[in-house]
Write an enzyme that holds these catalytic residues in place. Structure first.
Site, PDB file in Angstrom:
ATOM      1  N   THR A  73       1.118   3.334   3.686  1.00 52.78           N
ATOM      2  CA  THR A  73       1.342   2.221   2.772  1.00 52.78           C
ATOM      3  C   THR A  73       2.844   2.167   2.591  1.00 52.78           C
ATOM      4  OG1 THR A  73      -0.472   3.174   1.509  1.00 52.78           O
ATOM      5  CG2 THR A  73       0.606   1.266   0.552  1.00 52.78           C
ATOM      6  N   THR A 100       0.479   5.517  -3.063  1.00 49.62           N
ATOM      7  CA  THR A 100       0.055   5.556  -1.661  1.00 49.62           C
ATOM      8  C   THR A 100      -0.903   6.719  -1.501  1.00 49.62           C
ATOM      9  OG1 THR A 100       0.758   5.852   0.628  1.00 49.62           O
ATOM     10  CG2 THR A 100       2.077   6.964  -1.033  1.00 49.62           C
TER      11      THR A 100
END
Lengths: 308, 308
Positions: B177, B228
């Site tokens: 991410t 993330t």
């Protein structure tokens, strides 16, 4: 104080809807429906069923009743179709399931439950979610199932009025959602939400109902909450998680945490809507910024109360 | 204590990715890219640009770099397509924009910004979001833009390995991410996230990245956070909002709130991933349960630091 082996149950059928939308003659019918659904939920909890079972069952019954904007009674989007969102959360282990922008499913909350237990994910949307439903053996229903004359009329009116509306946010149409929270006799909490969204909505718009923390939240250590209102306001404040955090970090009960959450919603963004909350001790509370909220509850096994 | 007219900036490029995924020779290249992007962000903040501008610009640069799993470098879904999620939030007024399950858009974070400022909604998904992009004049890019040889290879490998994987959660592929948080010299906070999700994912699976409160949060009164990791874990704990609530309700700074949030993630659900946080005073903190997290920061205008 944790009360012993008593159950609590709350449902809502939207906030503000009656202000602009519905004739007063619907009120009696709505109250009767909410009462029946609460009694069905009571039966589950009384015989030792789980909070998760109770919220799934009650949310499904609300979805089946065309009076409410969810499932069968979903309002129609710009394309004249039911495009629904739903979610469910289990306070035991914070597991959750959610679906958004789905059509052709009679009970979106039941699909959300399958996402939770069988997909390995939390959220599935659109065609991917409908394909997953097929894998689970959940049948598709034809579009006609959702095409209730009242909803078709409502869409036509909304499309006619669109040009003249200066502030769509104040339109009562937006505030239809259903939700349910429960505490079972083991002390487990659960929450569920379901909605057809906004009449004539842009296809692909997702509100707070399927979003964990925004439209619903459940944690055995704190509370179970379900919201209804202007979805974007609950998304921006992540209000159901915030109410849970008021319980977790400030030791508040359901009443205090609900009041604190509604205060934050109002102070920070003038948000509109309401929330139902059951805390870990079984206390039932609700709060709303709208003039009305359709709601009913059973607090620690006591008699059923319904308010509009 | 609010520090005077200083800016802070943090970016991340995923947690855990290096454990299983990438050759060590990529590390130097990744560090250099993060450093360049932070310097670009510094320029914006130094000349008085807003936190919102800075996070949009830095997230866009991370999306443009094929090293990271977002935008151009997005991993491919089961159908061999980039299916991306992104979101942005402005701590001044809690306004937010989000897109999920979109293809053919080079910079999903820029589309999320337009959803925030121009749609009247917070979240648009799938085809509806892509149609909205067209209305905004954002061009579609061909699928080929995302078909980087490394990503095609990765998809093939994932599809080959699928039968033998006993625990997909431990696969490093999932942890890609990008995210960015900033505090500008006026004291405003903002956050942005963007991702291609999981290699070979089910079409329609949405993770935490586009969900306000789960994958990101920003509130001038508390902090800006971007997460993330295993997306479902952050959705179930609504972790970025929770970290904000630790600041709001417990008076914690970025370090304390991040540690408390990671503790909760670990204790309640053995969650996996990491988070970057800047609080209202400009303190920079990060926490992660994985062995590594790709991150870089500038704390109150000081020198740039990058860590893997």
């Amino acid at each position: 104080m944790i009360s012993t082996r008593s159950y609590s149950l709350m449902v809502h059928g939207g906030a503000g809807a009656f202000e602009n939308l519905r004739a007063p003659e619907c009120e009696a019918e709505t109250i009767e429906s909410i009462r029946r659904i609460l009694e069905d939920g009571r039966e589950i909890l009384q015989r030792g069923g789980s909070a998760l079972q109770a919220v799934e069952a009650c949310a499904s019954l609300l979805e089946d009743d065309p009076l409410f904007n969810a499932g069968r009674g979903s309002v129609l989007n710009e394309q004249g179709r039911a495009e629904m969102d739903a979610a469910i959360m289990d306070g035991r282990d914070l597991s959750a399931g959610s679906v958004a922008a789905i059509g052709e499913i009679a009970n979106p909350v039941q699909l959300a439950r399958r996402v939770m237990s069988e997909s390995g994910h939390v959220m599935l949307i659109g065609e991917g979610a409908v394909r997953f439903a097929a894998q689970c053996g959940i049948p598709r229903v034809p579009d006609a199932y959702f095409l209730i004359p009242e909803r078709i009329e409502q869409l036509k009116e909304a499309q006619k009025k669109l040009q003249t509306l200066s502030d769509k946010k104040n339109d009562g149409h937006e505030f239809g959602t259903i939700g349910c929270v429960a505490r079972d006799i083991e002390g487990n909490l659960a929450a569920a939400t379901s909605t057809g969204g906004i009449v004539n909505k842009l296809s692909g718009r997702v509100g707070d109902s399927p979003l964990i923390g925004a439209g619903l939240h459940a944690d055995n250590e704190t509370c179970a909450a379900s919201a209804t209102g202007h979805g974007e306001d609950f998304m921006r404040t992540v209000l159901c998680k915030m109410i849970s955090d008021y319980v977790y970090l400030k030791g508040m009960d359901a009443h205090q945490a609900t009041a604190a959450g509604i205060d934050f919603l109002t102070r920070r963004i003038c948000g509109q809507g309401g929330v139902i909350v059951i805390d870990h001790a079984g206390n039932c509370a609700s709060g709303f910024t709208t003039r009305k909220m359709i709601q009913g509850w059973i607090e620690r096994g006591a008699g059923t109360i319904v308010r509009i």
